[in-house]
Scaffold this active site. Sequence first.
Site, short mmCIF file in Angstrom:
data_model
loop_
_atom_site.label_atom_id
_atom_site.label_comp_id
_atom_site.label_asym_id
_atom_site.label_seq_id
_atom_site.Cartn_x
_atom_site.Cartn_y
_atom_site.Cartn_z
N LYS A 117 -34.57 3.98 -31.05
CA LYS A 117 -34.18 2.94 -30.09
C LYS A 117 -35.35 2.50 -29.21
O LYS A 117 -35.34 1.40 -28.66
CB LYS A 117 -33.01 3.41 -29.22
CG LYS A 117 -31.70 3.45 -29.98
CD LYS A 117 -30.53 3.51 -29.01
CE LYS A 117 -29.20 3.53 -29.75
NZ LYS A 117 -28.06 3.64 -28.86
N LYS A 200 -28.06 2.11 -42.10
CA LYS A 200 -26.66 2.27 -41.69
C LYS A 200 -26.15 0.97 -41.04
O LYS A 200 -26.95 0.20 -40.49
CB LYS A 200 -26.50 3.45 -40.73
CG LYS A 200 -27.05 3.21 -39.35
CD LYS A 200 -26.60 4.28 -38.35
CE LYS A 200 -27.19 3.93 -37.00
NZ LYS A 200 -26.94 4.82 -35.93
N LYS A 203 -24.44 -1.79 -34.74
CA LYS A 203 -24.28 -2.99 -33.90
C LYS A 203 -25.63 -3.48 -33.40
O LYS A 203 -25.81 -4.67 -33.20
CB LYS A 203 -23.30 -2.74 -32.76
CG LYS A 203 -23.66 -1.59 -31.85
CD LYS A 203 -22.47 -1.10 -31.06
CE LYS A 203 -22.64 0.38 -30.73
NZ LYS A 203 -21.43 1.11 -30.53
P1 TYM Z 1 -21.40 4.95 -31.12
O1 TYM Z 1 -20.65 4.22 -30.05
O2 TYM Z 1 -22.70 4.42 -31.57
O3 TYM Z 1 -20.49 5.10 -32.39
C1 TYM Z 1 -19.18 5.62 -32.34
C2 TYM Z 1 -18.92 6.49 -33.56
O4 TYM Z 1 -19.10 5.74 -34.76
C3 TYM Z 1 -19.97 6.46 -35.64
N1 TYM Z 1 -20.74 5.50 -36.45
C4 TYM Z 1 -20.84 5.55 -37.78
N2 TYM Z 1 -20.32 6.38 -38.70
C5 TYM Z 1 -20.60 6.14 -40.00
N3 TYM Z 1 -21.38 5.10 -40.42
C6 TYM Z 1 -21.92 4.24 -39.53
N4 TYM Z 1 -22.66 3.21 -39.95
C7 TYM Z 1 -21.65 4.44 -38.14
N5 TYM Z 1 -22.03 3.79 -37.01
C8 TYM Z 1 -21.45 4.45 -35.98
C9 TYM Z 1 -20.86 7.26 -34.73
O5 TYM Z 1 -21.44 8.35 -35.41
C10 TYM Z 1 -19.90 7.68 -33.65
O6 TYM Z 1 -19.19 8.84 -34.02
N6 TYM Z 1 -23.48 8.77 -28.70
C11 TYM Z 1 -22.23 8.27 -29.24
C12 TYM Z 1 -21.13 8.13 -28.20
C13 TYM Z 1 -20.87 9.39 -27.45
C14 TYM Z 1 -20.23 10.56 -27.94
C15 TYM Z 1 -20.19 11.46 -26.84
C16 TYM Z 1 -19.73 10.94 -29.19
C17 TYM Z 1 -21.17 9.59 -26.13
N7 TYM Z 1 -20.75 10.85 -25.77
C18 TYM Z 1 -19.63 12.73 -26.97
C19 TYM Z 1 -19.18 12.20 -29.31
C20 TYM Z 1 -19.12 13.09 -28.21
C21 TYM Z 1 -22.49 6.89 -29.81
O7 TYM Z 1 -23.38 6.19 -29.40
O8 TYM Z 1 -21.57 6.48 -30.70
#
Ligand code: TYM
Length: 336
Positions: A117, A200, A203
């Site tokens: 990032k 992957k 967004k």
């Molecule tokens: P975020 O908001 O980017 O994504 C939410 C969830 O979607 C999954 N994901 C994917 N899985 C498979 N293929 C993809 N292309 C794909 N894109 C996104 C992510 O792995 C995620 O599970 N850091 C986290 C948010 C967070 C969190 C936490 C998660 C903050 N605190 C505590 C678990 C526990 C994030 O940015 O997810």
Amino acid sequence: MPDQPRPRVLSGIQPTADSFHFGNYLGALRQWVDLQDEFEPFFFIADLHALTVEHDPKKLAERTRVAAAQLIAAGIDPERSAIFVQSHLPEHAELAWVLNSLTGFGEARRMTQFKDKSAKGGEGAASVALFSYPILQAADILLYRPQYVPVGEDQRQHLELTRDLAQRFNHRYKKTFRLPEPYILKETAKIVDLQDPTRKMSKSASSPAGIVDLLDDPKVTAKKIRSAVTDSDTVVAFDEEKKPGVSNLLTIYSTLTDRTVEDLVAAYDGKGYGDFKGDLADVVVEFVTPFRDRTHELLADGDELDAVLRRGAEKARAVASRTLADVYDRVGFLKA
Ligand code: TYM
């Protein structure tokens, strides 16, 4: 550590876009829905994390509501699950500060998501919040002492850091945290971009044609599926190395219909990509249409949504405040 009647499951998602996408849904949300029966469930919208990159304050509150509506539309039941907003619980930021004190600078720098990032603008332009993002994530998790954290593959390294920090705290002070386990389903751990199947679906990085947003106009979605990149031969087969585009579409098809990949491969034997993608477009439209309608219905009753989030925050606070009190006691803070 207090006994838990049912082991817990916890996960979070950022409100950084106008819609969740198929990677979010297949990689994470479906598992959240499935796990809410067997476990005591906590699911939250990570709005503190949304500040780690440039954001539009005019949109954040609305996106947080849209995120909550989508969670419910996807099948998270507010009666059974605590659905809440991260910033409604100061405990998250408070525990993050304590965990900051246990994290090595080099350890944080090794996080690949920070490297990715910050690559565009350079490390110097990245915020300190982006750097310490995984430590806040560790706090999010450890406050609730969950057994499982259902996420996609891109979060695995953050889960490893979380376990390391939990272990370090337990060792340095007193056993306080449960070591959480990642819950990552191999098949859907990494949904890839429809236009560039080597990356992957994301967004921040995907082009509009490469990402399928759940709230998009279904006609646009169908078109995106029909124009997804496949490869130069015409055989519908699963091979992530040689045919990443087709394999991704097979994964999406299989998950949405509960048909096995083998079954689908057999069904399209002798047919071309056109038939395959056309049928998948229909399957996807059938899925997203009611999802979108339900989300809009929920958004029309903003008061009820806010009430759901308030109730969720209350349930969460009952757990988070106890953990934080234990932590504050163990690190030696004077009681307020
Ligand atoms: P975020 O908001 O980017 O994504 C939410 C969830 O979607 C999954 N994901 C994917 N899985 C498979 N293929 C993809 N292309 C794909 N894109 C996104 C992510 O792995 C995620 O599970 N850091 C986290 C948010 C967070 C969190 C936490 C998660 C903050 N605190 C505590 C678990 C526990 C994030 O940015 O997810």
